[in-house]
Design an enzyme around this catalytic site. Structure first.
Site, mmCIF file in Angstrom:
data_model
loop_
_atom_site.group_PDB
_atom_site.id
_atom_site.type_symbol
_atom_site.label_atom_id
_atom_site.label_comp_id
_atom_site.label_asym_id
_atom_site.label_seq_id
_atom_site.Cartn_x
_atom_site.Cartn_y
_atom_site.Cartn_z
ATOM 1 N N ARG A 1 43.544 41.451 30.443
ATOM 2 C CA ARG A 1 42.576 40.376 30.579
ATOM 3 C C ARG A 1 41.637 40.378 29.366
ATOM 4 O O ARG A 1 41.652 41.294 28.566
ATOM 5 C CB ARG A 1 41.783 40.520 31.890
ATOM 6 C CG ARG A 1 41.249 41.935 32.048
ATOM 7 C CD ARG A 1 39.934 42.054 32.656
ATOM 8 N NE ARG A 1 38.908 41.346 31.945
ATOM 9 C CZ ARG A 1 38.341 41.779 30.822
ATOM 10 N NH1 ARG A 1 38.720 42.919 30.230
ATOM 11 N NH2 ARG A 1 37.377 41.076 30.235
ATOM 12 N N GLY A 2 40.792 39.319 29.341
ATOM 13 C CA GLY A 2 39.964 39.105 28.153
ATOM 14 C C GLY A 2 40.745 38.162 27.261
ATOM 15 O O GLY A 2 41.929 38.410 26.981
ATOM 16 N N ALA A 3 40.081 37.077 26.823
ATOM 17 C CA ALA A 3 40.814 36.001 26.135
ATOM 18 C C ALA A 3 41.677 36.485 24.961
ATOM 19 O O ALA A 3 42.890 36.204 24.928
ATOM 20 C CB ALA A 3 39.827 34.920 25.700
ATOM 21 N N ARG B 1 47.282 31.714 33.683
ATOM 22 C CA ARG B 1 45.820 31.531 33.810
ATOM 23 C C ARG B 1 45.420 30.309 32.975
ATOM 24 O O ARG B 1 45.894 30.160 31.852
ATOM 25 C CB ARG B 1 45.047 32.766 33.327
ATOM 26 C CG ARG B 1 45.158 33.968 34.239
ATOM 27 C CD ARG B 1 44.163 35.051 33.854
ATOM 28 N NE ARG B 1 42.843 34.820 34.408
ATOM 29 C CZ ARG B 1 41.769 35.561 34.108
ATOM 30 N NH1 ARG B 1 41.875 36.535 33.236
ATOM 31 N NH2 ARG B 1 40.605 35.316 34.667
ATOM 32 N N ASP C 1 35.810 32.328 26.575
ATOM 33 C CA ASP C 1 37.224 32.076 26.867
ATOM 34 C C ASP C 1 37.715 30.760 26.282
ATOM 35 O O ASP C 1 38.903 30.593 26.012
ATOM 36 C CB ASP C 1 37.457 32.073 28.380
ATOM 37 C CG ASP C 1 37.402 33.492 28.906
ATOM 38 O OD1 ASP C 1 36.285 33.989 29.168
ATOM 39 O OD2 ASP C 1 38.466 34.128 29.000
ATOM 40 N N ASN D 1 32.856 31.044 29.863
ATOM 41 C CA ASN D 1 32.990 32.506 29.904
ATOM 42 C C ASN D 1 32.904 32.913 31.375
ATOM 43 O O ASN D 1 32.703 32.085 32.269
ATOM 44 C CB ASN D 1 31.892 33.172 29.056
ATOM 45 C CG ASN D 1 32.154 34.662 28.856
ATOM 46 O OD1 ASN D 1 33.253 35.060 28.477
ATOM 47 N ND2 ASN D 1 31.175 35.502 29.138
ATOM 48 N N LYS D 2 33.044 34.182 31.628
ATOM 49 C CA LYS D 2 33.065 34.719 32.990
ATOM 50 C C LYS D 2 31.951 34.132 33.855
ATOM 51 O O LYS D 2 30.820 33.962 33.395
ATOM 52 C CB LYS D 2 32.945 36.249 32.907
ATOM 53 C CG LYS D 2 32.912 36.984 34.212
ATOM 54 C CD LYS D 2 34.055 36.651 35.140
ATOM 55 C CE LYS D 2 35.421 36.803 34.509
ATOM 56 N NZ LYS D 2 36.493 36.195 35.346
HETATM 57 O O1 MRU Z 1 38.655 37.061 33.918
HETATM 58 P P1 MRU Z 1 38.556 37.858 32.654
HETATM 59 O O2 MRU Z 1 38.189 39.274 32.874
HETATM 60 O O3 MRU Z 1 39.771 37.682 31.778
HETATM 61 O O4 MRU Z 1 37.340 37.170 31.893
HETATM 62 C C1 MRU Z 1 37.013 37.666 30.624
HETATM 63 C C2 MRU Z 1 35.812 37.067 30.042
HETATM 64 O O5 MRU Z 1 35.206 36.170 30.580
HETATM 65 C C3 MRU Z 1 35.443 37.558 28.670
HETATM 66 O O6 MRU Z 1 34.068 37.530 28.484
HETATM 67 C C4 MRU Z 1 36.104 36.673 27.627
HETATM 68 O O7 MRU Z 1 37.465 36.563 27.862
HETATM 69 C C5 MRU Z 1 35.892 37.180 26.263
HETATM 70 S S1 MRU Z 1 36.850 38.609 25.944
HETATM 71 C C6 MRU Z 1 36.559 39.010 24.359
#
Ligand code: MRU
Length: 356
Positions: free
Chosen positions: A56-58, A99, A247, A257-258
């Site tokens: 996970r994480g973009a 996703r 994201d 973002n999250k």
């Molecule tokens: O649902 P996730 O854990 O994939 O969400 C991640 C985030 O919102 C991060 O802040 C974002 O992807 C940036 S990662 C460098």
């Protein structure tokens, strides 16, 4: 516990297996209690790994998707270009459906597809070699981007600052230093004293499970807070800047973002604290005019009611709304920090300039 910043910032969270038959990832759902590498060899395992947030994480999702489509393409077992392209597109669309919000997923898959369509005259074997080079390049470029973003971000931090962050945008979510949390690791490396407040980030606790884990292992002074405590630490004067990842950023600077990020930005505005969004240009989607065009992932209510609890914390019939992301309005963002530099409002101009 020994602090080892390099062990954190140089962790192999996503990689290709030596024989190129699998993508190997750290299963992030098991952290911080277990560091376990898992192998992804077929499309279902790959789709699940992204959908279930094992990776996970973009940026990490993008890197992983590049490796996944390459591993799958090696399995097509055809020398016929049209058949190869048909199957490539089928798998690409399937992985892309895992996703919806982080643009890096479709961005990386699109880059890989372009290798196939740009090399129509070549043999399938030659195209596979080029695909391997491309997915490795996506990863290498992310390493360089994260370092540059971290340097720019660090230029906005002063010795003694308190920094509040949300979710996880560190090494596990990217490569090497990270984006939203990259400057925090670099600060440690360069001897700049900072104190970090990490929001736990309900409901999947990326802040508690991943961010506070990474920062504390690296020896960064970190305090974990519940999401609803951000206001009090700001009011107490303990926060001089907020730094988060992203994201998908729209052309006008609205940033997805999250979930919970936009609330942090609203609080920061109230308390007069700069709010910085950090991410690579691959996360900027100039096809989205505003945040209203960004599709927000909705996830299983079980994540709110049951996950991480020994017993359900709400009755089965209770409805839940579980959006995984929110959009922070551009008017709340002090600057968007990319590998190409620091963009300031008006974002319609400063972001467009990045792509000239
Ligand atoms: O649902 P996730 O854990 O994939 O969400 C991640 C985030 O919102 C991060 O802040 C974002 O992807 C940036 S990662 C460098």
């Amino acid at each position: 516990m020994e602090h080892d910043i390099k062990a954190v910032t140089h962790i192999d969270n996503v990689k290709l297996s030596e024989d190129r038959s699998a993508v190997i990832i750290i299963d992030q759902t098991l952290l911080p209690n277990e560091v376990k590498y898992i192998s992804l060899t077929n499309d279902k395992e790959m789709w699940d790994a992204i959908n279930l947030l094992q990776v996970r994480g973009a940026p990490a999702i993008g890197i992983c998707a590049g490796y996944c489509i390459y591993v799958l393409a090696r399995q097509f077992d055809t020398e016929d270009y049209d058949e190869f392209l048909r199957r490539f597109r089928e798998e690409k669309d399937y992985l892309n459906s895992s996703r919806p919000t982080a643009v890096n997923l479709s961005w990386a898959l699109g880059r890989m597809e372009k290798v196939v369509t740009d090399n129509k005259g070549k043999s399938v074997q030659e195209i596979l070699t080029l695909l391997e080079e491309e997915c490795l390049a996506i990863h290498q470029e992310d390493i360089a981007m994260c370092r540059a973003i971290s340097e720019y971000g660090l230029s906005l931090i002063h010795d003694g600052d308190g920094i509040l962050t949300h979710c996880n945008a560190g090494p596990l979510a990217t490569s090497r230093y990270g984006t939203g949390q990259g400057p925090l690791f670099l600060a440690k490396e360069k001897g700049v004293n900072i104190h970090v407040f990490a929001d736990e980030t309900r409901p999947l606790l990326q802040g508690a499970r991943l961010t506070s884990y990474e920062l504390s292992r690296a020896g960064v002074d970190v305090t974990l807070i519940c999401d609803n405590m951000a206001s009090i630490v700001m009011k107490n004067g303990w926060v001089q800047a907020c730094m988060v990842g992203c994201d998908r950023v729209a052309a006008n600077g609205d940033a997805a973002n999250k979930i919970g990020t936009s609330g942090v930005a609203i609080l920061a505005k109230y308390y007069g604290i700069p709010f910085y969004v950090l991410g690579p240009t691959s996360t900027i989607d100039m096809n989205c005019k505003t945040g209203g065009d960004i599709k927000i992932e909705l996830r299983d209510p079980e994540e709110i009611k049951e996950k991480f609890y020994a017993k359900p914390m709400a009755l089965p019939e209770v409805k839940c709304y579980n959006p995984s992301f929110d959009v922070t309005d551009h008017s709340l963002i002090t600057a968007i920090i990319t590998e190409k530099g620091i963009c300031r409002p008006p974002y319609t101009e400063s972001l467009a300039a990045l792509f000239k």
